[in-house]
Design an enzyme around this catalytic site. Structure first.
Site, mmCIF file in Angstrom:
data_model
loop_
_atom_site.group_PDB
_atom_site.id
_atom_site.type_symbol
_atom_site.label_atom_id
_atom_site.label_comp_id
_atom_site.label_asym_id
_atom_site.label_seq_id
_atom_site.Cartn_x
_atom_site.Cartn_y
_atom_site.Cartn_z
ATOM 1 N N PRO A 22 0.851 -1.200 0.000
ATOM 2 C CA PRO A 22 0.000 0.000 0.000
ATOM 3 C C PRO A 22 0.877 1.236 0.000
ATOM 4 C CG PRO A 22 0.079 -0.958 2.196
ATOM 5 C CD PRO A 22 0.835 -1.889 1.297
ATOM 6 N N MET A 23 0.787 2.044 -1.058
ATOM 7 C CA MET A 23 1.637 3.229 -1.190
ATOM 8 C C MET A 23 0.773 4.471 -1.378
ATOM 9 S SD MET A 23 4.699 1.768 -3.629
ATOM 10 C CE MET A 23 3.649 0.775 -4.698
ATOM 11 N N CYS A 105 1.738 3.061 9.810
ATOM 12 C CA CYS A 105 2.073 4.398 9.328
ATOM 13 C C CYS A 105 2.754 5.192 10.442
ATOM 14 C CB CYS A 105 0.818 5.131 8.862
ATOM 15 S SG CYS A 105 1.151 6.817 8.274
ATOM 16 N N LYS A 146 -1.399 -4.906 8.923
ATOM 17 C CA LYS A 146 -0.009 -4.583 8.584
ATOM 18 C C LYS A 146 0.606 -3.840 9.759
ATOM 19 C CE LYS A 146 2.901 -2.845 4.835
ATOM 20 N NZ LYS A 146 3.769 -1.879 5.498
ATOM 21 N N ASN A 204 8.173 -7.394 4.680
ATOM 22 C CA ASN A 204 8.230 -6.126 3.951
ATOM 23 C C ASN A 204 9.413 -5.296 4.446
ATOM 24 O OD1 ASN A 204 6.416 -3.037 4.190
ATOM 25 N ND2 ASN A 204 7.462 -3.796 2.395
ATOM 26 N N GLY A 205 10.086 -4.650 3.484
ATOM 27 C CA GLY A 205 11.149 -3.720 3.835
ATOM 28 C C GLY A 205 12.467 -4.028 3.146
ATOM 29 N N ALA A 228 7.562 -2.085 -2.136
ATOM 30 C CA ALA A 228 7.059 -0.736 -2.416
ATOM 31 C C ALA A 228 8.009 -0.022 -3.369
ATOM 32 C CB ALA A 228 6.897 0.045 -1.109
#
Length: 395
Positions: A22-23, A105, A146, A204-205, A228
């Protein structure tokens, strides 16, 4: 389109599930359409404010669009109350395969609103939102979360265990703490999470290539890898390519151009300055990322500063011999943006809504998606690298 498809089948059928993160501003329908052509198994929408989605038809129209090929797709929401999260999930459930609660976030405005990574301080609230959403919407619709990792590894693992007990379908883990924006990810904690829960885990990352995806899975035993930044610079990343090929740029032009057309197809290969369903920012910024290795530095400087659709199209035709093409009838129908009917689907939100919670009370803190585009502007100054603050666009 198969919005009844069970996303969990992906984790059973595939050794590695590839995921578009999600961006903010960027993982919209057009980009999801593009990456699906290059081995992307699962796509998330950008983070959507659940309270706005529940209250405003305009917000629903702007924040979530889809077409017949947009599946499997997960709508990601930011929320900290049951009525907002469950209400938004119920509204969108006919048009997606699952919802995800954003608990990662790290931006200041999100913390002030008590959403995003601020939710990690209240795992019992996250669990309650998940549990009530799971009870409201029947499977195979998925409910996921997330998260980011915490400095306290035990707290991190315990939170993930609580979420599994609450009924999450799977978990996405950005293996950095809320205070980290770049740098090495914590694969050890990610591995511990995988070992301590029974649901699928998406890592993720820090992933920029397909080899990075494979290495992350090897190091952590995660079931999927979410990307991402790497997908922005190279939407074909999951095919193993090292950079964006010209044919991918051509597909982006075609996707964007055709998304602005109505039922009556036209032969004029241009994009009006204010077309429906497409912003110049979306169209241009993606090209800036994709053309990083296809243009010389001097040409990049010119291209990155363009401000109109016509200028971009002229540049691409002159320098790369690319111009948008009209889809055939069948393809056009498959990719035409659907008109979504939310009539009556606010019933769950209204039922759950507490009478004393007013719009004023829920909107004390203004939130912003960095609309000034500071990360993009810095690209015009520091053109030697694609790393220009992209950590601010994904959550």
């Amino acid at each position: 389109m198969n919005y009844k498809e069970n996303i969990l089948n992906l984790f059973e059928q595939k050794q590695l599930v590839t995921v578009c993160a999600p961006m903010v501003r960027y993982s919209k329908l057009q980009f999801r359409t593009l990456v699906r052509e290059y081995n992307c198994d699962l796509c998330y929408t950008p983070m959507i404010m659940a309270d706005s989605f529940c209250r405003s038809g305009k917000a629903r129209d702007n924040e979530f669009t889809t077409n017949l090929e947009d599946a499997p797709v997960i709508a990601q929401f930011a929320a900290n109350t049951v009525q907002d999260f469950v209400g938004a999930a119920h509204m969108v459930s006919p048009y997606c395969n699952g919802v995800d609660l954003n608990c990662g976030c790290p931006q200041t405005w999100a913390k002030q609103l008590g959403i995003g990574c601020a939710m990690l301080n209240h795992p019992e609230v996250i669990s309650d939102l998940v549990r009530q959403c799971r009870n409201q919407i029947l499977k195979p619709f998925t409910v996921s979360v997330k998260v980011r990792v915490l400095k306290d590894v035990r707290r991190t693992i315990e939170t993930c265990r609580q979420l599994e007990k609450a009924g999450i379908s799977f978990l996405a883990v950005h293996a950095r703490t809320p205070s980290q924006s770049v740098g090495t990810i914590d694969t050890n904690t990610l591995k511990l999470i995988v070992e301590n829960v029974h649901c699928p885990v998406i890592g993720n990352g820090g992933v920029k290539t397909l080899d990075d995806c494979l290495n992350l899975q090897k190091e952590s035993s995660c079931n999927g890898v979410m990307v991402a930044n790497g997908l922005l610079t190279n939407p074909t990343l999951f095919t193993g390519t090292e950079s964006t090929p010209l044919e991918c740029v051509q597909k982006w032009l075609d996707i964007c151009f055709n998304s602005t057309l109505g039922d009556n197809l036209c032969n004029q290969l241009t994009i009006p300055e204010r077309p429906p369903n497409l912003t110049f920012q979306c169209f241009h910024h993606h090209l800036v990322f994709m053309l990083e290795k296809l243009l010389t530095k001097s040409k990049r400087r010119i291209f990155n500063s363009l401000q109109h659709f016509d200028d971009v199209l002229r540049f691409l035709q002159y320098h790369l011999d690319l111009k948008p093409q009209v889809y055939g009838g069948n393809m056009f129908k498959k990719r035409q943006i659907l008109n979504l009917d939310y009539n009556g689907r606010d019933s769950v939100y209204n039922k759950l809504k507490l009478p004393y919670q007013t719009v004023t009370e829920l909107a004390k803190v203004e939130y912003s998606y960095d609309n000034d585009g500071t990360f993009f502007k810095s690209k015009l100054v520091e053109d030697d690298s694609i790393e220009f603050g992209l950590e601010n666009i994904f959550i």
